[in-house]
Design a protein around this motif. Structure first.
Motif, short mmCIF file in Angstrom:
data_model
loop_
_atom_site.label_atom_id
_atom_site.label_comp_id
_atom_site.label_asym_id
_atom_site.label_seq_id
_atom_site.Cartn_x
_atom_site.Cartn_y
_atom_site.Cartn_z
N UNK A 180 -69.85 -0.70 -15.33
CA UNK A 180 -69.85 -0.10 -16.68
C UNK A 180 -68.92 -0.82 -17.64
N UNK A 181 -68.80 -2.13 -17.52
CA UNK A 181 -67.91 -2.88 -18.40
C UNK A 181 -68.54 -2.99 -19.79
N UNK A 182 -67.72 -2.77 -20.81
CA UNK A 182 -68.20 -2.85 -22.19
C UNK A 182 -67.11 -3.42 -23.08
N UNK A 183 -67.47 -4.42 -23.88
CA UNK A 183 -66.53 -5.09 -24.78
C UNK A 183 -67.12 -5.13 -26.18
N UNK A 184 -66.32 -4.81 -27.17
CA UNK A 184 -66.77 -4.80 -28.57
C UNK A 184 -65.69 -5.38 -29.46
N UNK A 185 -66.04 -5.56 -30.73
CA UNK A 185 -65.01 -5.87 -31.71
C UNK A 185 -64.08 -4.67 -31.85
N UNK A 186 -62.85 -4.91 -32.25
CA UNK A 186 -61.95 -3.79 -32.49
C UNK A 186 -62.52 -2.89 -33.58
N UNK A 187 -62.69 -1.65 -33.25
CA UNK A 187 -63.24 -0.70 -34.21
C UNK A 187 -64.75 -0.75 -34.32
N UNK B 100 -67.71 -15.10 -30.53
CA UNK B 100 -66.63 -16.08 -30.37
C UNK B 100 -65.42 -15.70 -31.21
N UNK B 101 -65.65 -15.20 -32.43
CA UNK B 101 -64.53 -14.76 -33.27
C UNK B 101 -63.76 -13.62 -32.59
N UNK B 102 -64.48 -12.74 -31.92
CA UNK B 102 -63.82 -11.62 -31.25
C UNK B 102 -63.00 -12.09 -30.05
N UNK B 103 -63.44 -13.15 -29.39
CA UNK B 103 -62.74 -13.62 -28.20
C UNK B 103 -61.56 -14.53 -28.52
N UNK B 104 -61.47 -15.01 -29.76
CA UNK B 104 -60.33 -15.84 -30.14
C UNK B 104 -59.06 -15.00 -30.17
N UNK B 105 -57.89 -15.62 -29.90
CA UNK B 105 -56.63 -14.86 -29.97
C UNK B 105 -56.40 -14.28 -31.35
N UNK B 106 -55.82 -13.10 -31.38
CA UNK B 106 -55.55 -12.44 -32.65
C UNK B 106 -54.38 -13.11 -33.36
N UNK B 107 -54.44 -13.13 -34.70
CA UNK B 107 -53.33 -13.65 -35.48
C UNK B 107 -52.19 -12.64 -35.48
N UNK B 108 -50.99 -13.12 -35.76
CA UNK B 108 -49.82 -12.24 -35.75
C UNK B 108 -49.88 -11.29 -36.93
N UNK B 109 -49.45 -10.03 -36.75
CA UNK B 109 -49.42 -9.08 -37.86
C UNK B 109 -48.56 -9.60 -39.00
N UNK B 110 -48.86 -9.11 -40.22
CA UNK B 110 -48.13 -9.55 -41.41
C UNK B 110 -46.64 -9.30 -41.24
N UNK B 111 -45.84 -10.32 -41.57
CA UNK B 111 -44.39 -10.21 -41.48
C UNK B 111 -43.83 -10.49 -40.11
N UNK B 112 -44.70 -10.73 -39.15
CA UNK B 112 -44.24 -11.00 -37.78
C UNK B 112 -44.38 -12.48 -37.48
N UNK B 113 -43.32 -13.08 -36.99
CA UNK B 113 -43.33 -14.50 -36.67
C UNK B 113 -43.91 -14.71 -35.29
N UNK B 114 -44.93 -15.59 -35.19
CA UNK B 114 -45.51 -15.83 -33.87
C UNK B 114 -44.47 -16.33 -32.88
#
Length: 375
Positions: free
Chosen positions: A97-104, A154-168
């Motif tokens: 029952x594995x399921x993967x989606x975009x966030x939200x 592919x866009x969903x599987x790419x690493x997420x960018x850092x939140x605003x104001x947060x240094x990677x």
């Protein structure tokens, strides 16, 4: 139980743990203190895959909405004068029952009702990994292509960018690794994908164009990375217009090679109508393409080589122009025989082109436009 530190004397051990959402981990076996070694079995059942995703959710663009994981296997580990000794045998992985989606997102991008891996093993000292069987049932992939060419999955599987104001985070410097995958013996005896499906929506056109391929069945046998050894592959794909696509033959990994028989039967020209309409005011009424040939790939050298030899046939083709209510082109059959296409060196040869029952109406309007121009 019966713990001892005597040389070569074994003590029995067992453990069990339960997760807060029903997952359970169990293990048992024997261990020695002189020398340090252990052997036994371990299993994890009912692991909530979504809980595992929650540990990395801020680093990824996808969301795992469901999934249950079972893992089991045997192990033998020890510390010897030559270093660490590690063997894993009889490994088994079951994913349900594995399921993967975009966030939200509401619709899953990937859904896998059943994935099973059996007969997995690893020998660290022999540098060998072997998997007896991988089976995937009824998997589905749903994604779209944007007008800019980006692919939703592919866009969903790419690493997420850092939140605003947060240094990677800057990765810490690592010592050079001596690991070399080419020194390992990797083998998968069987891969079977049954009744899979791909649903792709091309949003480069308006309205978007749906492209559906199912069922997809794939069988791969004796795949390994040994020098110049090959395995077998058989791929069968159907589309929503009744087309059939098949590939059978030999494939190699080291180096990358392929010797494949390629067959396409009844690929409907109607499927291309939205793309043709984007540049010409015509309707594709009918037409079916077939291909039968041999495809060879050899990436052993610095310049990979590719050769296709075969033929192409199109039957019952009819293209209609609504503006003047007549056929633009119509023919009973078109056969392109003795085709040979080479890459490196780049060249193409055709032995003959045979057409039967050709009719056509191409009109040049007073303003110089053609009867297929868009209004």
């Amino acid at each position: 139980r019966d713990f001892t530190t005597r040389v070569d004397a074994e003590s029995r051990f067992s453990f069990s743990a339960t997760a807060d959402r029903g997952g359970k981990v169990d293990g048992e076996g024997n261990l020695t203190v002189q020398p340090i070694a252990a052997r036994g079995s371990v299993s994890a059942a009912g692991i909530d895959v979504r809980r595992l995703w929650q540990a990395i959710q801020n680093r990824v663009n996808f969301e795992i909405t469901d999934g249950r994981l079972d893992v089991a296997g045997s192990f033998a580990v020890g510390i010897e004068t030559e270093g660490l000794r590690l063997q894993l045998t009889d490994g088994r992985v079951d994913l349900k029952r594995f399921s993967l989606s975009e966030k939200g997102g509401s619709a899953p991008l990937i859904s896998v009702p059943s994935l099973s891996v059996t007969g997995a093993g690893l020998d660290l000292n022999q540098q060998r990994v072997h998997v007896e069987s991988v089976q995937i049932g009824d998997a589905r992939m749903q994604t779209s292509v944007s007008p800019d060419g980006s692919i939703q999955l592919l866009d969903a599987l790419l690493p997420a960018s850092s939140p605003a104001g947060e240094t990677p985070e800057t990765p810490a410097a690592e010592a050079p690794s001596e690991f070399n995958i080419d020194q390992w013996d990797l083998q998968i005896s069987r891969i079977a994908v049954k009744n899979a499906g791909i649903e792709l929506q091309d949003r480069g056109l308006s309205p978007p164009v749906p492209l559906v391929f199912k069922p997809i069945n794939l069988s791969v046998k004796d795949l390994n990375n040994r020098d110049k050894q090959t395995g077998t592959i058989a791929l069968d794909v159907r589309d929503d217009f009744g087309g059939q696509f098949g590939i059978t033959g030999q494939v190699g990994v080291n180096p990358v090679t392929a010797d494949l028989q390629v067959r396409v039967l009844g690929a409907a020209a109607k499927k291309l109508e939205p793309y043709v309409k984007a540049v010409a005011a015509v309707d594709i009424v009918s037409g079916a393409a077939s291909i039968d040939g041999r495809l060879r790939i050899d990436a052993a050298g610095s310049e990979p080589k590719l050769r296709f030899q075969g033929g192409l046939r199109i039957d019952d083709m009819e293209v209609f122009t609504p503006a003047d209510q007549r056929d633009l082109v119509k023919f009973t059959s078109l056969a392109v025989n003795g085709v040979q296409v080479d890459l490196e060196p780049n060249q193409m040869q055709i032995s003959e082109i045979v057409m039967d029952g050709l009719k056509g109406n191409l009109v040049v309007e007073p303003d110089g436009s053609l009867n297929v121009n868009q209004a």
